[in-house]
Design a protein around this motif. Structure first.
Motif, PDB file in Angstrom:
ATOM      1  N   LEU A  93      -3.095  -7.229   8.279  1.00 45.53           N
ATOM      2  CA  LEU A  93      -2.615  -6.127   8.087  1.00 45.53           C
ATOM      3  C   LEU A  93      -0.876  -6.115   8.708  1.00 45.53           C
ATOM      4  O   LEU A  93      -0.920  -6.014   9.788  1.00 45.53           O
ATOM      5  CB  LEU A  93      -3.251  -4.815   8.370  1.00 45.53           C
ATOM      6  CG  LEU A  93      -2.420  -3.369   8.254  1.00 45.53           C
ATOM      7  CD1 LEU A  93      -2.424  -3.088   6.629  1.00 45.53           C
ATOM      8  CD2 LEU A  93      -3.493  -2.614   8.978  1.00 45.53           C
ATOM      9  N   ASN A  94      -0.120  -5.972   7.969  1.00 46.15           N
ATOM     10  CA  ASN A  94       1.419  -5.803   8.377  1.00 46.15           C
ATOM     11  C   ASN A  94       1.833  -4.177   8.251  1.00 46.15           C
ATOM     12  O   ASN A  94       1.515  -3.569   7.354  1.00 46.15           O
ATOM     13  CB  ASN A  94       2.360  -6.486   7.537  1.00 46.15           C
ATOM     14  CG  ASN A  94       2.218  -8.224   7.776  1.00 46.15           C
ATOM     15  OD1 ASN A  94       2.846  -8.440   8.492  1.00 46.15           O
ATOM     16  ND2 ASN A  94       1.080  -8.584   7.122  1.00 46.15           N
ATOM     17  N   LEU A  95       2.938  -3.780   8.976  1.00 49.91           N
ATOM     18  CA  LEU A  95       3.404  -2.400   8.954  1.00 49.91           C
ATOM     19  C   LEU A  95       4.910  -2.689   8.776  1.00 49.91           C
ATOM     20  O   LEU A  95       5.415  -3.416   9.268  1.00 49.91           O
ATOM     21  CB  LEU A  95       3.168  -1.703  10.189  1.00 49.91           C
ATOM     22  CG  LEU A  95       1.929  -0.668  10.226  1.00 49.91           C
ATOM     23  CD1 LEU A  95       0.467  -1.267  10.173  1.00 49.91           C
ATOM     24  CD2 LEU A  95       2.235   0.172  11.599  1.00 49.91           C
ATOM     25  N   LEU A  96       5.206  -1.839   7.609  1.00 46.71           N
ATOM     26  CA  LEU A  96       6.591  -2.186   7.174  1.00 46.71           C
ATOM     27  C   LEU A  96       7.311  -0.742   7.201  1.00 46.71           C
ATOM     28  O   LEU A  96       6.835   0.198   6.790  1.00 46.71           O
ATOM     29  CB  LEU A  96       6.644  -2.542   5.806  1.00 46.71           C
ATOM     30  CG  LEU A  96       8.166  -2.723   5.121  1.00 46.71           C
ATOM     31  CD1 LEU A  96       9.065  -3.637   6.100  1.00 46.71           C
ATOM     32  CD2 LEU A  96       8.014  -3.140   3.767  1.00 46.71           C
ATOM     33  N   CYS A  97       8.356  -0.515   7.908  1.00 47.43           N
ATOM     34  CA  CYS A  97       8.978   0.602   8.140  1.00 47.43           C
ATOM     35  C   CYS A  97       9.852   1.112   6.675  1.00 47.43           C
ATOM     36  O   CYS A  97      10.795   0.182   6.474  1.00 47.43           O
ATOM     37  CB  CYS A  97      10.047   0.739   9.179  1.00 47.43           C
ATOM     38  SG  CYS A  97      10.916   2.117   9.283  1.00 47.43           S
ATOM     39  N   LEU A 142       0.836  -1.186   0.132  1.00 41.58           N
ATOM     40  CA  LEU A 142      -0.229   0.016   0.019  1.00 41.58           C
ATOM     41  C   LEU A 142       0.951   1.361  -0.244  1.00 41.58           C
ATOM     42  O   LEU A 142       1.703   1.468   0.994  1.00 41.58           O
ATOM     43  CB  LEU A 142      -1.180  -0.184   1.223  1.00 41.58           C
ATOM     44  CG  LEU A 142      -1.607  -1.251   1.298  1.00 41.58           C
ATOM     45  CD1 LEU A 142      -2.258  -1.213   3.039  1.00 41.58           C
ATOM     46  CD2 LEU A 142      -2.762  -1.523   0.354  1.00 41.58           C
ATOM     47  N   GLU A 143       0.771   1.983  -1.184  1.00 41.51           N
ATOM     48  CA  GLU A 143       1.868   3.055  -1.078  1.00 41.51           C
ATOM     49  C   GLU A 143       1.055   4.262  -1.966  1.00 41.51           C
ATOM     50  O   GLU A 143      -0.019   4.278  -2.440  1.00 41.51           O
ATOM     51  CB  GLU A 143       3.066   2.687  -2.127  1.00 41.51           C
ATOM     52  CG  GLU A 143       3.856   3.800  -2.583  1.00 41.51           C
ATOM     53  CD  GLU A 143       4.791   3.645  -1.509  1.00 41.51           C
ATOM     54  OE1 GLU A 143       5.370   5.084  -1.199  1.00 41.51           O
ATOM     55  OE2 GLU A 143       4.974   3.100  -0.668  1.00 41.51           O
ATOM     56  N   CYS A 144       1.550   5.522  -1.483  1.00 35.96           N
ATOM     57  CA  CYS A 144       0.974   6.742  -2.108  1.00 35.96           C
ATOM     58  C   CYS A 144       2.220   7.681  -2.376  1.00 35.96           C
ATOM     59  O   CYS A 144       3.253   7.658  -1.581  1.00 35.96           O
ATOM     60  CB  CYS A 144      -0.133   7.465  -1.220  1.00 35.96           C
ATOM     61  SG  CYS A 144       0.725   7.826   0.583  1.00 35.96           S
ATOM     62  N   GLY A 145       2.080   8.507  -3.072  1.00 40.07           N
ATOM     63  CA  GLY A 145       2.951   9.448  -3.705  1.00 40.07           C
ATOM     64  C   GLY A 145       2.367  10.533  -4.340  1.00 40.07           C
ATOM     65  O   GLY A 145       1.436  10.184  -5.248  1.00 40.07           O
ATOM     66  N   GLY A 176      -5.497 -12.717   3.195  1.00 37.36           N
ATOM     67  CA  GLY A 176      -4.297 -12.084   2.455  1.00 37.36           C
ATOM     68  C   GLY A 176      -3.485 -11.223   3.591  1.00 37.36           C
ATOM     69  O   GLY A 176      -3.755 -11.157   4.413  1.00 37.36           O
ATOM     70  N   SER A 177      -2.367 -10.531   2.800  1.00 37.45           N
ATOM     71  CA  SER A 177      -1.538  -9.560   3.560  1.00 37.45           C
ATOM     72  C   SER A 177      -1.466  -8.281   3.080  1.00 37.45           C
ATOM     73  O   SER A 177      -0.397  -8.135   2.145  1.00 37.45           O
ATOM     74  CB  SER A 177      -0.038 -10.386   3.720  1.00 37.45           C
ATOM     75  OG  SER A 177      -0.202 -11.582   4.212  1.00 37.45           O
ATOM     76  N   PRO A 178      -2.080  -7.280   3.463  1.00 38.81           N
ATOM     77  CA  PRO A 178      -1.969  -5.896   3.025  1.00 38.81           C
ATOM     78  C   PRO A 178      -0.722  -5.425   3.786  1.00 38.81           C
ATOM     79  O   PRO A 178      -0.659  -5.769   5.147  1.00 38.81           O
ATOM     80  CB  PRO A 178      -2.979  -5.130   3.123  1.00 38.81           C
ATOM     81  CG  PRO A 178      -4.060  -6.072   4.390  1.00 38.81           C
ATOM     82  CD  PRO A 178      -3.533  -7.445   3.824  1.00 38.81           C
ATOM     83  N   VAL A 179       0.003  -4.511   3.302  1.00 35.44           N
ATOM     84  CA  VAL A 179       1.249  -3.952   3.765  1.00 35.44           C
ATOM     85  C   VAL A 179       1.256  -2.312   3.748  1.00 35.44           C
ATOM     86  O   VAL A 179       1.378  -1.880   2.599  1.00 35.44           O
ATOM     87  CB  VAL A 179       2.559  -4.507   3.306  1.00 35.44           C
ATOM     88  CG1 VAL A 179       3.693  -4.012   3.951  1.00 35.44           C
ATOM     89  CG2 VAL A 179       2.461  -6.042   3.255  1.00 35.44           C
ATOM     90  N   LEU A 180       1.152  -1.715   5.050  1.00 35.20           N
ATOM     91  CA  LEU A 180       1.370  -0.301   5.062  1.00 35.20           C
ATOM     92  C   LEU A 180       2.797  -0.018   5.374  1.00 35.20           C
ATOM     93  O   LEU A 180       3.275  -0.287   6.090  1.00 35.20           O
ATOM     94  CB  LEU A 180       0.345   0.056   5.956  1.00 35.20           C
ATOM     95  CG  LEU A 180       0.120   1.645   6.324  1.00 35.20           C
ATOM     96  CD1 LEU A 180      -0.314   2.348   4.936  1.00 35.20           C
ATOM     97  CD2 LEU A 180      -0.688   2.046   7.499  1.00 35.20           C
ATOM     98  N   ALA A 195      -3.071   9.843   4.346  1.00 34.03           N
ATOM     99  CA  ALA A 195      -2.083   8.690   4.029  1.00 34.03           C
ATOM    100  C   ALA A 195      -2.314   7.573   4.656  1.00 34.03           C
ATOM    101  O   ALA A 195      -2.297   6.579   4.003  1.00 34.03           O
ATOM    102  CB  ALA A 195      -0.622   9.195   4.019  1.00 34.03           C
ATOM    103  N   ALA A 196      -2.518   7.439   6.010  1.00 38.08           N
ATOM    104  CA  ALA A 196      -2.771   6.285   6.655  1.00 38.08           C
ATOM    105  C   ALA A 196      -4.380   5.689   6.316  1.00 38.08           C
ATOM    106  O   ALA A 196      -4.333   4.367   6.716  1.00 38.08           O
ATOM    107  CB  ALA A 196      -3.014   6.588   8.072  1.00 38.08           C
TER     108      ALA A 196
END
Length: 548
Positions: free
Chosen positions: A436-440, A312-315, A341-345, A412-413
């Motif tokens: 939901l995973n959080l990735l730094c 999950l990305e924004c720009g 499934g595995s969404p990743v923020l 964004a969140a």
């Protein structure tokens, strides 16, 4: 949502202009009439009440700024009259209850992917050629020139010239007329039709400027990232070039691969141990060719949606991103989480101000503490070099209505949806859990998408309000516009239009379902992402310096 303006959350004291609003316009918010004191541009905000200096300003239901000048009801909110402010947060989390969305439209759905030995499923099937140090980039170029076009893979040009056809004609004693009548130009589409290995989507050459110099930790992080690319479900194997004396040693990458339980073929070539550059290239070409032969034996087969790992990305965000594209992607993420499934923020600098909400959603306390620790240390490191999260919004963000970092972050969140956080991962750590995973990652678009693929994402959806050509070498990146004007203007690189949420043709829920449906088609190889079609292969490893 009014046709002209919107209050996103009941506690918000800012109103978003959907269209350009003229001075003197009478608006009604929560039953109270407000007369605009000045023209309000589309995507920008106006005050719902009078603000004194120091008053708190809320949007998306969270603190996004404080007034630095008196602001009258109906006046525009600008960088001159407010400053960034965000809420404090605690390390401990509160009890969280989630109501999953209705997934009935997706029950039993599958996608056609490449099944790997470790149980993961790829949405693509690529072979990688990777240098362990920038000193080997030249050899990577030689290998690319020897293999890509010849095997029917992408060319950096719009067409290819088949000089070999003229040579063959000349050797056969052709006349001048024969030469002139010989077709020698092939388009990208014609090249791909001649692909030798039909089940291999491409050879990707991951050139970079790291592996030596800098600090030792940079090389360790790089090797962890490269190991993540090799073990990504979309990759069949890799050819690795090493000079021999660099910081990023072969043993370092081997150790990283072992930690990620690699089962794929990896061929290492060390130039300082080779008899000549010619011998090195010959060996690399042969190893890669044999690897492609083996990779070609794998065919797409049905897989459950639980095998999707969605970045999950924004720009290039604008004032509509947090209203249309991001919450729609968030709903798709919730659907995927509910389906196993595995969404990743990602993009931790753009979670500033919503930390407590994230912490409260963490399933276990260790992850809540890990997230807060990373956020505090990241923020402190930015301050230590004379910056801070408040410096995150770009000139483009500000011009289109995102005037504080907390305002940008709160929108964004939204792309992370509302589901529980099952794990918090630092950069290059591998995604292993459903949910939901959080990735730094940093806020830098390409550093972040590079990190998402390196942690195992097999699809990425990238929301944008201003437009971006960003792609990734191994993971399809779908671009999603927050507004219809952008979609129509940059339709050659934008895949999905969430502007229909702004115009009322779609709800967040219906658009979220459309997003997931599009993801499934891309994952199956039925609809290529436009970034893949255009050959957008952006790859920038993060060196863990301050990157907002």
């Amino acid at each position: 949502m009014s046709a002209n303006y919107a209050q996103i959350d009941p506690i918000d004291n800012l109103i978003v202009a959907i269209d350009n609003l003229p001075q003197g316009l009478k608006t009604v918010v929560n039953g109270e009439e407000i007369i605009l004191k000045e023209n309000i541009k589309s995507k920008h905000k106006f005050a719902v009440k009078d603000f004194a200096v120091g008053d708190e300003i809320f949007m998306y239901g969270v603190l996004v700024g404080k007034a630095v000048l008196p602001i009258q009801q109906g006046e525009a909110i600008t960088t001159e009259n407010i400053k960034h402010a965000s809420a404090d947060f605690n390390d401990s989390n509160e009890k969280f209850v989630w109501t999953a969305p209705d997934t009935s439209n997706f029950e039993g759905r599958t996608f056609n992917g490449y099944h790997r030995e470790d149980g993961s499923v790829g949405t693509g099937n690529y072979w990688l050629v990777i240098p362990l140090t920038f000193c080997e980039n030249r050899n990577i170029d030689v290998l690319e020139g020897a293999l890509s076009e010849k095997l029917g893979y992408e060319t950096k040009k719009d067409f290819a010239v088949d000089t070999d056809a003229l040579i063959a004609q000349y050797k056969a004693g052709a006349s001048n007329d024969d030469i002139y009548n010989t077709p020698i130009i092939a388009t990208k589409e014609e090249i791909s039709k001649n692909r030798l290995f039909k089940n291999v989507d491409g050879i990707k050459f991951l050139k970079h400027d790291g592996g030596c110099g800098g600090i030792r930790q940079d090389s360790e992080v790089l090797c962890n990232l490269l190991a993540g690319y090799i073990t990504n479900p979309n990759v069949a194997g890799a050819t690795i070039f090493s000079l021999g004396c660099q910081n990023a040693q072969i043993e370092m990458l081997e150790k990283a691969l072992e930690a990620k339980s690699n089962t794929k073929p990896v061929h290492f070539l060390e130039q300082q141990k080779s008899s000549s550059e010619r011998a090195l290239i010959e060996e690399a070409v042969k190893h890669t060719f044999v690897g492609l032969m083996e990779a070609n034996k794998i065919e797409r087969k049905p897989a459950p949606l639980s095998k999707l790992v969605l970045g999950l990305e924004c720009g290039g965000s604008d004032g509509f991103s947090g209203i249309s594209a991001n919450p729609s992607l968030g709903y798709a993420a919730d659907l995927l989480a509910a389906l196993g499934g595995s969404p990743v923020l990602s993009e931790f600098p753009e979670l500033n101000g919503v930390e407590q909400n994230i912490i409260n959603r963490c399933v276990n306390e260790d992850d809540a503490k890990k997230f807060s620790s990373i956020m505090r240390s990241y923020s402190a490191a930015a301050v230590a070099v004379g910056s801070g999260f408040e410096a995150n919004p770009s000139p483009g963000n500000i011009k289109d209505g995102l005037i504080t970092d907390a305002m940008k972050s709160a929108g964004a969140a939204k792309k992370g949806g509302t589901s529980p956080v099952v794990e918090v991962l630092d950069y290059a750590e591998k995604i292993t859990k459903p949910g939901l995973n959080l990735l730094c990652t940093p806020g830098n678009d390409v550093e972040s998408t590079t990190g998402l693929a390196g942690s195992g994402c097999n699809v990425i959806v990238f929301t944008t309000g201003l437009g971006t050509p960003t792609g990734n070498p191994i993971t399809p990146v779908l671009k999603m516009s927050s507004n219809t004007e952008l979609y129509e203007k940059m339709n050659d690189i934008i895949d999905i239009n969430a502007g229909t949420v702004i115009t009322g043709e779609d709800t967040i829920q219906t658009m979220g379902e459309k997003v997931l449906d599009h993801v499934i088609r891309v994952a199956s190889g039925e609809t290529p992402s436009k970034a893949v079609v255009k050959g957008h292969n952006d790859f920038i490893p993060w060196k863990r310096g301050i990157s907002l």
